[in-house]
Design an enzyme around this catalytic site. Structure first.
Site, PDB file in Angstrom:
ATOM      1  N   GLU A 106     -28.168   4.314  32.323  1.00 40.88           N
ATOM      2  CA  GLU A 106     -27.931   4.848  30.957  1.00 40.88           C
ATOM      3  C   GLU A 106     -26.735   4.154  30.293  1.00 40.88           C
ATOM      4  OE1 GLU A 106     -27.856   9.135  30.956  1.00 40.88           O
ATOM      5  OE2 GLU A 106     -29.451   9.300  32.444  1.00 40.88           O
ATOM      6  N   GLU A 129     -28.073  14.489  37.856  1.00 42.12           N
ATOM      7  CA  GLU A 129     -26.716  15.047  37.848  1.00 42.12           C
ATOM      8  C   GLU A 129     -26.534  16.271  38.760  1.00 42.12           C
ATOM      9  OE1 GLU A 129     -25.759  15.545  33.696  1.00 42.12           O
ATOM     10  OE2 GLU A 129     -26.387  13.511  33.222  1.00 42.12           O
TER      11      GLU A 129
HETATM   12  O1  G3I Z   1     -37.264  17.256  19.889  1.00 44.98           O
HETATM   13  C1  G3I Z   1     -36.695  18.558  19.622  1.00 44.98           C
HETATM   14  C2  G3I Z   1     -37.070  19.002  18.229  1.00 44.98           C
HETATM   15  O2  G3I Z   1     -38.496  19.182  18.161  1.00 44.98           O
HETATM   16  C3  G3I Z   1     -36.377  20.323  17.935  1.00 44.98           C
HETATM   17  O3  G3I Z   1     -36.656  20.700  16.621  1.00 44.98           O
HETATM   18  C4  G3I Z   1     -34.873  20.121  18.102  1.00 44.98           C
HETATM   19  C5  G3I Z   1     -34.175  21.439  17.850  1.00 44.98           C
HETATM   20  O4  G3I Z   1     -33.201  21.687  18.816  1.00 44.98           O
HETATM   21  O5  G3I Z   1     -34.583  19.710  19.470  1.00 44.98           O
HETATM   22  C6  G3I Z   1     -35.190  18.460  19.736  1.00 44.98           C
HETATM   23  O6  G3I Z   1     -34.912  18.109  21.069  1.00 44.98           O
HETATM   24  C7  G3I Z   1     -33.589  17.637  21.299  1.00 44.98           C
HETATM   25  C8  G3I Z   1     -33.723  16.313  22.059  1.00 44.98           C
HETATM   26  O7  G3I Z   1     -32.437  15.822  22.470  1.00 44.98           O
HETATM   27  C9  G3I Z   1     -34.444  15.246  21.251  1.00 44.98           C
HETATM   28  O8  G3I Z   1     -33.653  14.912  20.165  1.00 44.98           O
HETATM   29  C10 G3I Z   1     -32.873  18.671  22.195  1.00 44.98           C
HETATM   30  O9  G3I Z   1     -32.642  19.840  21.446  1.00 44.98           O
HETATM   31  C11 G3I Z   1     -31.539  18.091  22.683  1.00 44.98           C
HETATM   32  O10 G3I Z   1     -30.952  18.984  23.625  1.00 44.98           O
HETATM   33  C12 G3I Z   1     -31.801  16.756  23.370  1.00 44.98           C
HETATM   34  O11 G3I Z   1     -30.536  16.195  23.722  1.00 44.98           O
HETATM   35  C13 G3I Z   1     -30.642  15.154  24.721  1.00 44.98           C
HETATM   36  C14 G3I Z   1     -29.831  15.602  25.943  1.00 44.98           C
HETATM   37  O12 G3I Z   1     -29.864  14.567  26.962  1.00 44.98           O
HETATM   38  C15 G3I Z   1     -30.403  16.880  26.564  1.00 44.98           C
HETATM   39  O13 G3I Z   1     -31.728  16.649  26.973  1.00 44.98           O
HETATM   40  C16 G3I Z   1     -30.045  13.874  24.160  1.00 44.98           C
HETATM   41  O14 G3I Z   1     -30.835  13.396  23.078  1.00 44.98           O
HETATM   42  C17 G3I Z   1     -30.029  12.823  25.265  1.00 44.98           C
HETATM   43  O15 G3I Z   1     -29.396  11.639  24.826  1.00 44.98           O
HETATM   44  C18 G3I Z   1     -29.257  13.360  26.483  1.00 44.98           C
HETATM   45  O16 G3I Z   1     -29.388  12.391  27.497  1.00 44.98           O
HETATM   46  C19 G3I Z   1     -28.636  12.662  28.702  1.00 44.98           C
HETATM   47  C20 G3I Z   1     -29.502  12.279  29.893  1.00 44.98           C
HETATM   48  O17 G3I Z   1     -30.714  13.012  29.895  1.00 44.98           O
HETATM   49  C21 G3I Z   1     -28.736  12.495  31.196  1.00 44.98           C
HETATM   50  N1  G3I Z   1     -27.475  11.746  31.180  1.00 44.98           N
HETATM   51  C22 G3I Z   1     -26.617  12.072  30.028  1.00 44.98           C
HETATM   52  C23 G3I Z   1     -27.362  11.791  28.725  1.00 44.98           C
HETATM   53  C24 G3I Z   1     -26.491  12.023  27.519  1.00 44.98           C
HETATM   54  O18 G3I Z   1     -26.108  13.366  27.463  1.00 44.98           O
END
Ligand code: G3I
Length: 374
Positions: free
Chosen positions: A280, A165
């Site tokens: 995605e 992105e």
């Molecule tokens: O795994 C940790 C956990 O150990 C911790 O306790 C918890 C507390 O915040 O966070 C957990 O990690 C989270 C992770 O998802 C796994 O669930 C992160 O905080 C959270 O920010 C993360 O969100 C992901 C997001 O990208 C940011 O990385 C979403 O699941 C994921 O679906 C989303 O995917 C993005 C693609 O990378 C790029 N394109 C858009 C897409 C959707 O937004």
């Protein structure tokens, strides 16, 4: 041992099950007869039509056996959903936590799946310790990160989303670039720097830019499309290694779209001799009303319309959904639910929370089978 050659995304394993080869080969070398005994799956249907089908995966596949079985039955590639993101790997400056990524990569290698590493550099979700660094410090951090991560999985990870992105016109930066820790310190040159570094670390990996919202035909979507084409031209003119463009495919029916116009954009990427990966795929079904079956039908119709257009472009080589089952969609995340205003469980993926096929599964099948043999 590299599981595919640089010219074609597919590896020998795919050719044995009816896959096609990448841009470098002719149609005559393509699809071999699909063994009639193979169970019909999105992966097998895709292979018969020159596409690798996969999905993003996270630790759920290790804790949910029914979900793991679904991946093994339905996919030929996995994208690392969270495990290889910068904040997942490096919550603190001196910490590299590879356990989650190692588990996913070893699983995929053991099961013969193609692996997409997502993502080396992204101007979102940076850990706080990256702030207030000098240009020299950020450059060193990025280079060392790419070296360490790409080298660790050299020969195992087939494709890298090197930069995720790069554009967000809403930040009003020059050229519509997304602001964030990398852009703010290095300017847009961080992109070329990241690609050069990744190519040096693993010359055998396929390197991609991965972008969102291009599916929209409104001002935002068109601005991102134009920015992406400009960036591709600048990189190619500078000889920066770039092999594929990932277009995320998070369908948002609440915004305008024009599938025929989208095909013209894909053809502009194809004219630059790049592979196109839908990386995605899912759909925000909040806007749809009525019963579950009525909404699922609308979801299937939108996904079919989008995919059947996209698949008319021969350079499209991969279709990946963002997880496989509604149970593990990011649309369930609290913050995402709040923002969407959803008043019921989202149904964005080909399988429901009980791992049962939905009309969206059949829409993907129909779009794949409707692809003229290339
Ligand atoms: O795994 C940790 C956990 O150990 C911790 O306790 C918890 C507390 O915040 O966070 C957990 O990690 C989270 C992770 O998802 C796994 O669930 C992160 O905080 C959270 O920010 C993360 O969100 C992901 C997001 O990208 C940011 O990385 C979403 O699941 C994921 O679906 C989303 O995917 C993005 C693609 O990378 C790029 N394109 C858009 C897409 C959707 O937004």
């Amino acid at each position: 041992m590299r599981r595919f050659d640089q010219k074609s995304l597919l590896n020998r394993r795919n050719l044995l099950v009816g896959g096609t080869v990448g841009l470098a080969c002719t149609a005559a070398q393509s699809v071999m007869a699909q063994p009639s005994t193979e169970k019909k799956s999105l992966a097998s249907i895709a292979s018969q039509n020159g596409i690798i089908f996969g999905a993003a995966a996270a630790r759920e596949i290790f804790v949910d056996e029914s979900y793991r079985k679904l991946y093994l039955g339905e996919t030929k590639s996995i994208t690392t959903d969270y495990a290889l993101k910068f904040d997942a790997l490096r919550p603190e400056e001196k910490v590299f936590q590879f356990e989650g990524a190692d588990a996913l990569v070893e699983f995929a290698v053991a099961k013969g799946l193609i692996i997409r590493g997502h993502t080396l550099v992204w101007n979102e979700n940076s850990p706080p310790w990256l702030k207030n660094k000098s240009k020299a410090q950020i450059t060193k951090i990025m280079d060392e990160h790419i070296d360490k991560v790409v080298l660790r999985y050299k020969g195992k990870i087939d494709i890298w989303d090197v930069v995720n992105e790069p554009f967000w016109p809403g930040h009003n930066a020059s050229g519509g670039y997304r602001q964030g820790i990398w852009y703010d310190v290095l300017g847009k040159d961080y992109i070329a720097q990241a690609f050069k570094r990744a190519a040096k670390a693993d010359p055998g990996a396929k390197l991609a830019i991965n972008e969102a919202h291009t599916e929209r035909s409104d001002e935002l979507g068109l601005a991102i499309r134009n920015g992406l084409l400009r960036l591709i031209d600048e990189m190619q003119n500078a000889g920066i290694p770039l092999h594929a463009i990932g277009l995320q495919g998070h369908l948002q029916p609440q915004f305008p779209s024009n599938d025929a116009g989208y095909v013209k954009f894909l053809e502009q990427i194809a004219a630059r001799k790049l592979e196109i990966h839908i990386t995605e795929l899912d759909i925000d079904d909040t806007i749809y009303t009525g019963s579950v079956s009525v909404r699922d039908k609308q979801v299937a119709e939108r996904v079919y319309a989008y995919l059947s257009h996209v698949l008319t472009v021969p350079n499209v080589k991969m279709i990946s959904t963002w997880q496989l089952s509604d149970r593990y969609s990011w649309y369930n995340d609290t913050e995402v639910l709040r923002k969407s205003g959803a008043t019921r469980a989202p149904r964005p993926l080909p399988f429901d929370s009980d791992m049962t096929k939905k009309p969206m599964w059949f829409a993907i099948e129909k779009a794949l089978n409707g692809r003229k043999k290339i």
